[in-house]
Every structure is written in structure tokens, then in C-alpha cells.
Scaffold this active site. Structure first.
Site, short mmCIF file in Angstrom:
data_model
loop_
_atom_site.label_atom_id
_atom_site.label_comp_id
_atom_site.label_asym_id
_atom_site.label_seq_id
_atom_site.Cartn_x
_atom_site.Cartn_y
_atom_site.Cartn_z
N LYS A 286 1.06 4.25 -2.81
CA LYS A 286 0.71 5.65 -2.49
C LYS A 286 1.90 6.58 -2.75
CE LYS A 286 -3.63 5.34 -1.26
NZ LYS A 286 -4.70 6.15 -1.86
N TYR B 57 0.85 -1.20 0.00
CA TYR B 57 0.00 0.00 0.00
C TYR B 57 0.88 1.25 0.00
CZ TYR B 57 -3.27 3.53 1.84
OH TYR B 57 -4.03 4.65 2.03
N1 LIG Z 1 -9.11 5.70 6.02
C1 LIG Z 1 -7.86 6.15 6.19
O1 LIG Z 1 -7.34 6.17 7.31
C2 LIG Z 1 -7.08 6.66 5.01
C3 LIG Z 1 -5.84 7.24 5.27
C4 LIG Z 1 -5.07 7.69 4.20
C5 LIG Z 1 -5.56 7.62 2.92
N2 LIG Z 1 -6.78 7.05 2.70
C6 LIG Z 1 -7.24 6.95 1.31
O2 LIG Z 1 -8.51 7.50 1.17
C7 LIG Z 1 -9.22 6.85 0.11
C8 LIG Z 1 -10.59 6.42 0.60
O3 LIG Z 1 -10.39 5.50 1.66
P1 LIG Z 1 -11.52 5.14 2.73
O4 LIG Z 1 -10.87 5.23 4.05
O5 LIG Z 1 -12.76 5.90 2.45
O6 LIG Z 1 -11.69 3.60 2.40
P2 LIG Z 1 -12.97 2.66 2.27
O7 LIG Z 1 -14.01 3.07 3.24
O8 LIG Z 1 -12.40 1.28 2.31
O9 LIG Z 1 -13.50 2.99 0.81
C9 LIG Z 1 -12.73 2.67 -0.31
C10 LIG Z 1 -13.50 3.11 -1.52
O10 LIG Z 1 -12.70 2.81 -2.68
C11 LIG Z 1 -13.51 2.04 -3.56
N3 LIG Z 1 -12.70 1.17 -4.41
C12 LIG Z 1 -11.84 0.19 -4.06
N4 LIG Z 1 -11.36 -0.40 -5.17
C13 LIG Z 1 -11.93 0.22 -6.22
C14 LIG Z 1 -11.85 0.06 -7.62
N5 LIG Z 1 -11.08 -0.89 -8.20
N6 LIG Z 1 -12.58 0.89 -8.42
C15 LIG Z 1 -13.36 1.83 -7.87
N7 LIG Z 1 -13.53 2.01 -6.56
C16 LIG Z 1 -12.79 1.22 -5.74
C17 LIG Z 1 -14.43 1.26 -2.65
O11 LIG Z 1 -15.52 0.75 -3.41
P3 LIG Z 1 -16.26 -0.65 -2.99
O12 LIG Z 1 -17.27 -0.29 -1.94
O13 LIG Z 1 -16.86 -1.11 -4.28
O14 LIG Z 1 -15.18 -1.56 -2.45
C18 LIG Z 1 -14.82 2.34 -1.68
O15 LIG Z 1 -15.79 3.19 -2.22
C19 LIG Z 1 -8.32 5.70 -0.34
O16 LIG Z 1 -7.59 6.05 -1.49
C20 LIG Z 1 -7.39 5.52 0.85
O17 LIG Z 1 -6.16 4.93 0.48
C21 LIG Z 1 -7.56 6.57 3.71
#
Ligand SMILES: NC(=O)c1ccc[n+]([C@@H]2O[C@H](COP(=O)([O-])OP(=O)(O)OC[C@H]3O[C@@H](n4cnc5c(N)ncnc54)[C@H](OP(=O)(O)O)[C@@H]3O)[C@@H](O)[C@H]2O)c1
Length: 241
Positions: A143, A139
Site C-alpha cells: 500500500k 500488505y
Molecule cells: N476494509 C478495510 O478496513 C480497508 C482499510 C483500508 C483499505 N482498504 C482497501 O479497500 C479495498 C477494498 O477492500 P474491502 O475491505 O472491500 O475488502 P474485501 O471485502 O475483502 O473485498 C476485496 C475485493 O477485492 C477483490 N480482489 C481481490 N483480489 C483481486 C484480484 N486479483 N483482481 C480483482 N479483484 C480482486 C475481491 O474480489 P473476490 O471477491 O473475487 O475475492 C473483492 O471484490 C482494498 O484495496 C483494501 O486494501 C480496506
């Protein structure tokens, strides 16, 4: 850039930070919000247009681009996060497919519309782009690659009047981090901070309490100075669409 009256596209829009970004764009008066999701989505607000968009699927990306007539702001938010130990190439490829190539592919497809509007790209990266978490090295590598992509796009598109932001997100309370028992920001607060950063023209956005601790050091640091120095070399030759 103000969000009111703008047309916004969010990938991974059905849950977590993406869902909060859609809600906040609507709160700020966006004219239209395209919500990219893998599964069918319905939304009560008539300004939301669902798009079937698996960011690893070139046919989905092309079909989505064909449906959108104009775009001011693209938010590459879709992402995956899996534990690994670098022993399995497939896990690296899986992360790169979504977090790096997905961001690249969606950006390329919508670039002509964004150039036309002198628009904005926001890539939801991660603090782990700056320092790998060795519990999730694949991951972190994906990133870091997405952050590097963001820096180059920023330099290459500046001559087109476009802005490209990186969001260096810390821990947020979503499905992704459910297994982590640490302080986490709410998705709604992070979505607000992302749009505040875009509206304020911050290149690198630190949208939560943990990442905010690094903001000043990053902006005044040697890595940022080197980014600006390198970017100056590209200013004379903007990319073609
Ligand atoms: N949460 C954190 O602490 C955190 C920290 C740093 C960065 N981020 C970044 O923030 C972003 C959102 O994360 P989140 O925390 O909201 O995660 P999340 O709740 O797991 O949601 C992930 C989202 O990405 C979608 N996704 C995954 N694979 C995909 C694909 N192949 N095509 C289209 N959509 C896809 C998922 O869709 P499905 O429902 O269909 O799986 C879901 O809508 C990510 O890029 C993550 O790396 C998050």
C-alpha cells in the site's frame, strides 16, 4: 468533478467497499458503471456493465479496456490483505501483484481513455501506507508503494487536466477485517465519503472516523509540502499516453 452523468469503473466491485462504491455511483446519477470482478456478476441496475477483471491478469485488463469506449473515473479498489511476518517472499509478491501492479496495470490500460476525458483516478490505498502495521507488513509495503504510485501519477498527469486521488482508508467493516474486533466504518459511509472527497477535489481522502483524525495534520504536514515541492519538478514534462 460531479459524478452525475459520468462513466465510472470500479475494480473489486462484487463485495465490500467496491460494492458500496458501485451503489453510491448509481445513487449519484452515474451514466454507466463498469463493475470489474473476478467472478461473473449480475446487477439489477441497467447502468451497470460487468467486466471480467482479475487485476493480476494482463489479458483480462486488455479485454476490459477493449470493451470500454469512454471513461471519466477509474477507481482502483481491488485489494488483498493477509497476515505475515516478512519471512515469505511469496506473500510479498502476492500483495504487490494485486495492490501495486494491479493498480498500475489497470491504470495504464485505461489511461488513453482517461486522458481523452480529462478524467479522474481514485486509488483506494490505506492508512497503512503512511504507517505500517507490523502484523501485516507485506500488505503495508504494497500500500505504501501504491500510495507512492498515486503521488507520482498525480504530478505526471496534472498537465493533462487529470486528477489523481489517494484514499487513506482506516478500518471498514468488510470481509477483509472480519477478524479484527475494533470500531469500523460501514462500507456505505466510506463510499459516500470517497465520492464527497472526489467532488470536493481533495487530493488525499480520509473517508472514515479513524482516518479523519489524521487529515488536517497530513494536509498541513512536512510530507505533503515535500510532495508538492517534488511535484513541481515534474510539471514541465507531462507523460505521454
Ligand atoms: N476494509 C478495510 O478496513 C480497508 C482499510 C483500508 C483499505 N482498504 C482497501 O479497500 C479495498 C477494498 O477492500 P474491502 O475491505 O472491500 O475488502 P474485501 O471485502 O475483502 O473485498 C476485496 C475485493 O477485492 C477483490 N480482489 C481481490 N483480489 C483481486 C484480484 N486479483 N483482481 C480483482 N479483484 C480482486 C475481491 O474480489 P473476490 O471477491 O473475487 O475475492 C473483492 O471484490 C482494498 O484495496 C483494501 O486494501 C480496506
Amino acid at each position: 468533478m460531479a459524478i452525475a452523468e459520468e462513466t465510472v469503473l470500479v475494480t473489486g466491485a462484487n463485495r465490500g467497499i467496491g460494492q458500496a462504491l458501485v451503489a453510491e455511483a448509481l445513487n449519484r446519477g452515474a451514466k454507466r458503471v463498469y463493475a470489474g470482478t473476478r467472478q461473473p456478476l449480475t446487477h439489477p441496475d441497467r447502468r451497470v456493465t460487468p467486466l471480467t477483471l482479475d487485476v493480476t491478469n494482463p489479458a483480462h485488463i486488455q479485454a476490459a479496456a477493449n470493451q470500454v469506449e469512454a471513461l471519466d473515473l477509474l477507481i482502483n479498489n481491488a485489494g488483498i490483505w493477509l497476515y505475515d511476518d516478512l519471512s515469505d517472499r511469496a506473500v510479498l509478491e502476492e500483495h504487490l501483484a494485486v495492490n501495486f501492479y494491479g493498480t498500475w496495470g489497470v491504470t495504464q490500460a485505461f489511461l488513453p481513455l482517461l486522458i481523452r476525458s480529462k478524467g479522474t483516478i481514485v486509488n483506494n490505498v490505506s492508512l497503512m501506507a503512511l504507517a505500517a502495521l507490523p502484523l501485516t507488513p507485506a500488505y503495508s509495503a504494497s500500500k505504501a508503494a501504491a500510495f507512492s504510485l498515486t503521488q507520482s501519477l498525480r504530478a505526471l498527469l496534472a498537465g493533462r487536466g487529470m486528477r489523481v486521488h489517494a484514499v487513506l482508508t482506516g478500518p471498514v467493516d468488510t470481509d477483509m477485517t472480519r477478524s479484527l474486533d475494533i470500531p469500523k466504518a460501514s462500507p456505505a459511509s466510506v463510499a459516500r465519503a470517497i465520492f464527497d472527497g472526489v467532488e470536493a477535489g481533495e487530493e488525499d481522502i480520509f473517508p472514515d472516523p479513524m482516518s479523519a483524525l489524521l487529515a488536517d495534520g497530513w494536509r498541513d504536514g512536512v510530507a505533503k509540502a515535500l510532495e508538492r515541492q517534488n511535484a513541481a519538478l515534474a510539471q514541465a514534462q507531462p507523460v505521454t499516453a
